[in-house]
Design a protein around this motif. Structure first.
Motif, PDB file in Angstrom:
ATOM      1  N   ILE A  55      44.103  15.759  32.010  1.00 11.88           N
ATOM      2  CA  ILE A  55      43.769  15.737  33.292  1.00 11.88           C
ATOM      3  C   ILE A  55      44.545  14.573  33.972  1.00 11.88           C
ATOM      4  O   ILE A  55      44.586  14.640  35.215  1.00 11.88           O
ATOM      5  CB  ILE A  55      42.276  15.243  33.656  1.00 11.88           C
ATOM      6  CG1 ILE A  55      41.758  14.244  32.993  1.00 11.88           C
ATOM      7  CG2 ILE A  55      41.296  16.598  33.230  1.00 11.88           C
ATOM      8  CD1 ILE A  55      40.410  13.743  33.402  1.00 11.88           C
ATOM      9  N   VAL A  56      45.187  13.785  33.121  1.00  9.25           N
ATOM     10  CA  VAL A  56      46.134  12.656  33.456  1.00  9.25           C
ATOM     11  C   VAL A  56      47.473  13.231  33.114  1.00  9.25           C
ATOM     12  O   VAL A  56      47.828  13.250  31.983  1.00  9.25           O
ATOM     13  CB  VAL A  56      45.891  11.355  33.038  1.00  9.25           C
ATOM     14  CG1 VAL A  56      46.643  10.357  33.458  1.00  9.25           C
ATOM     15  CG2 VAL A  56      44.383  10.854  33.263  1.00  9.25           C
ATOM     16  N   THR A  57      48.222  13.707  34.255  1.00 15.04           N
ATOM     17  CA  THR A  57      49.470  14.291  33.946  1.00 15.04           C
ATOM     18  C   THR A  57      50.737  13.147  33.683  1.00 15.04           C
ATOM     19  O   THR A  57      50.585  12.068  34.153  1.00 15.04           O
ATOM     20  CB  THR A  57      49.873  15.389  35.105  1.00 15.04           C
ATOM     21  OG1 THR A  57      51.129  16.049  34.549  1.00 15.04           O
ATOM     22  CG2 THR A  57      50.287  14.510  36.193  1.00 15.04           C
ATOM     23  N   ASP A  58      51.671  13.441  33.095  1.00 11.04           N
ATOM     24  CA  ASP A  58      52.942  12.784  33.083  1.00 11.04           C
ATOM     25  C   ASP A  58      54.056  13.245  34.161  1.00 11.04           C
ATOM     26  O   ASP A  58      53.656  14.705  34.535  1.00 11.04           O
ATOM     27  CB  ASP A  58      53.612  12.552  31.699  1.00 11.04           C
ATOM     28  CG  ASP A  58      54.449  13.604  31.247  1.00 11.04           C
ATOM     29  OD1 ASP A  58      53.892  14.852  31.468  1.00 11.04           O
ATOM     30  OD2 ASP A  58      55.310  13.478  30.379  1.00 11.04           O
ATOM     31  N   SER A  59      54.871  12.582  34.267  1.00 10.73           N
ATOM     32  CA  SER A  59      56.065  13.384  35.296  1.00 10.73           C
ATOM     33  C   SER A  59      56.704  14.576  34.823  1.00 10.73           C
ATOM     34  O   SER A  59      56.994  15.296  35.690  1.00 10.73           O
ATOM     35  CB  SER A  59      56.933  12.220  35.837  1.00 10.73           C
ATOM     36  OG  SER A  59      56.377  11.097  36.299  1.00 10.73           O
ATOM     37  N   ALA A  60      56.865  14.644  33.543  1.00 13.85           N
ATOM     38  CA  ALA A  60      57.610  16.049  33.072  1.00 13.85           C
ATOM     39  C   ALA A  60      56.731  17.127  33.327  1.00 13.85           C
ATOM     40  O   ALA A  60      56.982  18.299  33.715  1.00 13.85           O
ATOM     41  CB  ALA A  60      57.826  15.702  31.461  1.00 13.85           C
TER      42      ALA A  60
END
Length: 471
Positions: free
Chosen positions: A96-101
């Motif tokens: 639920i916490v994304t990274d930029s990629a």
């Protein structure tokens, strides 16, 4: 073309099933009211403040209003009701916490992917990125950023890679795909001096017909007869406040607004139109470092680039401008207190970022030198114990792996010291699961609903430009 039939019979069918499980990677269904509107988006400009929490947008608007009497361009669009506004769920296929990629890939592919990957599905599927789709349809395409041009956010619109860290390879992929203008930092991924394979990609780009520009003057001098590769620093570009405080950097490093204008000027006369991604990547880096000067002044730089895009779109009337962030980061905000007004205004005295401060301190720096450096940069005078606490971090500094703070410099401690002077606090030093701000201006904006999923934006852009999802 009858637009109603296009959406009913064309690429609308490519949406696939609605995501029920927020972690699965299949495409979303975008529930839009079809409007008979003969306008299509010839051009699309996507403005991304990477890692912008709502507090960042809020503080930057307050900063500008209190300093200049005017709102930020972003908030002014809201106040004047000139954009359609919504929230966007940025969940990735793995968290639920994304990274930029993963965030950029959701927009780039129309599918949710795992954090760390670029347009590669959970079972290894390779999805064609949206800028390649637009290139195949005849449009020009490019990206400008304040971090390496090979970094996750521009790469997510452009290439397929199992890992965002393969920036040497991404630099080569850009060449083979022949994007029309790519500008930012990242010399270490193009120069034979730093690449492990010792390839000179600058020579490769030049031999294949690119202008290779390495500073602001060269960028402005290059004509539009060739595609442009602009690389202006070894890693990311300097923070805007540090650039502004250094005459040499001001002369050699273009602003994000200048890169945005140059990119638009390069592509605006193309008969099939263009697509452009504009990223303020160092907003995210500043949030990771709890660096208030880095954060606010780079958000202002994004806001100035936004004005360039909106001014062009207003005159052109065929351009969709997408304004958003890929995720929150650290959730900064102004802390309640009877002196909050005056203390927040104190940021106007800052000359440098915390990154500049801490990277100029070392094992041999004295307490007095530390106090003097921070006073020069922030007009804040530390006491001896605060300076010593900072210096304690430098007793065993070694370069280590790490994306944003490889030296493990005391960013959090310095932010805590600053807090009592500027009334700004931070929730963490990491990405957050906040829903993202999203605003659309121009043809296609009428399709935005108040709440969408990240993958919906991929299809909204294709539909706004009437590009069939057939590639």
């Amino acid at each position: 073309m009858n637009r109603r039939n296009f959406f009913r019979n064309g690429s609308l069918a490519a949406f696939g099933a609605t995501i029920i499980n927020p972690f699965q990677s299949s495409a979303n269904t975008l529930d839009i009211d079809l409007i008979d509107n003969n306008k299509k988006a010839k051009n699309i400009i996507v403005i991304i403040s990477d890692g912008m929490s709502m507090g960042t947008l809020n503080m930057t608007d307050l900063y500008l209003h209190r300093k200049t009497g005017k709102c930020s361009n972003w908030i002014e669009l809201y106040k004047d009701n000139r954009v359609k506004r919504g929230l966007m769920d940025m969940t990735s296929a793995s968290s639920i916490v994304t990274d930029s990629a993963a965030a950029s890939s959701a927009w780039g592919s129309g599918f949710r992917v795992r954090n760390g990957s670029l347009n590669v599905g959970v079972n290894g599927e390779e999805y064609l990125p949206i800028w390649q789709k637009f290139k195949k349809s005849g449009k020009m395409a490019g990206c400008v950023t304040t971090v390496p041009i090979t970094h996750a956010t521009p790469a997510g619109f452009c290439v397929v890679s199992p890992t965002r860290g393969s920036q040497d390879e991404i630099a080569e992929k850009y060449l083979s795909l022949k994007f029309d203008i790519m500008m930012g930092g990242g010399n270490q991924y193009f120069s034979s001096q730093y690449r492990k394979d010792r390839k000179d990609l600058y020579q490769d780009y030049a031999s294949q017909g690119f202008w290779v520009v390495r500073n602001r003057a060269e960028m402005l001098e290059a004509d539009n007869s060739k595609p442009i590769l602009g690389v202006f620093d070894n890693d990311a570009l300097p923070y805007s406040k540090d650039r502004e405080s250094n005459k040499e950097l001001t002369k050699s490093i273009p602003t994000l607004a200048e890169m945005t204008k140059r990119a638009i000027d390069k592509m605006k006369d193309h008969p099939e139109g263009f697509v452009l991604q504009v990223e303020a990547g160092k907003v995210d880096w500043a949030a990771h470092g709890n660096d208030i000067a880095g954060l606010i002044y780079d958000q202002i730089a994004l806001d100035e680039a936004l004005k360039v895009a909106i001014d062009f779109a207003e005159k052109d009337k065929n351009t969709l401008v997408v304004i958003t962030t890929d995720h929150g980061n650290s959730n900064p905000g102004i802390i309640f207190g009877k002196e909050a007004n005056e203390q927040f205004d104190y940021i106007q005295n800052f000359k440098h970022s915390n990154d500049w401060i801490l990277n100029g301190i070392g094992k041999e720096t004295t307490i007095i030198q530390t106090i003097e450096r921070i006073e020069h940069a922030n007009s804040i005078v530390l006491n001896s114990s605060e300076a010593q606490a900072i210096l304690n971090f430098y007793s065993d500094i070694n370069l280590e792996d790490g994306l944003y703070n490889p030296k493990h410099l005391p960013f959090q401690l310095l932010a805590e010291i600053q807090k009592k002077h500027i009334s700004v606090g931070w929730n963490s030093m990491h990405h957050t699961a906040d829903y993202s701000e999203l605003a659309l201006f121009g043809p296609g904006s009428e399709r935005l609903k108040p709440f969408i999923k990240n993958t919906d934006l991929h299809y909204l852009m294709l539909h706004a430009a009437e590009i069939e999802n057939k590639f």
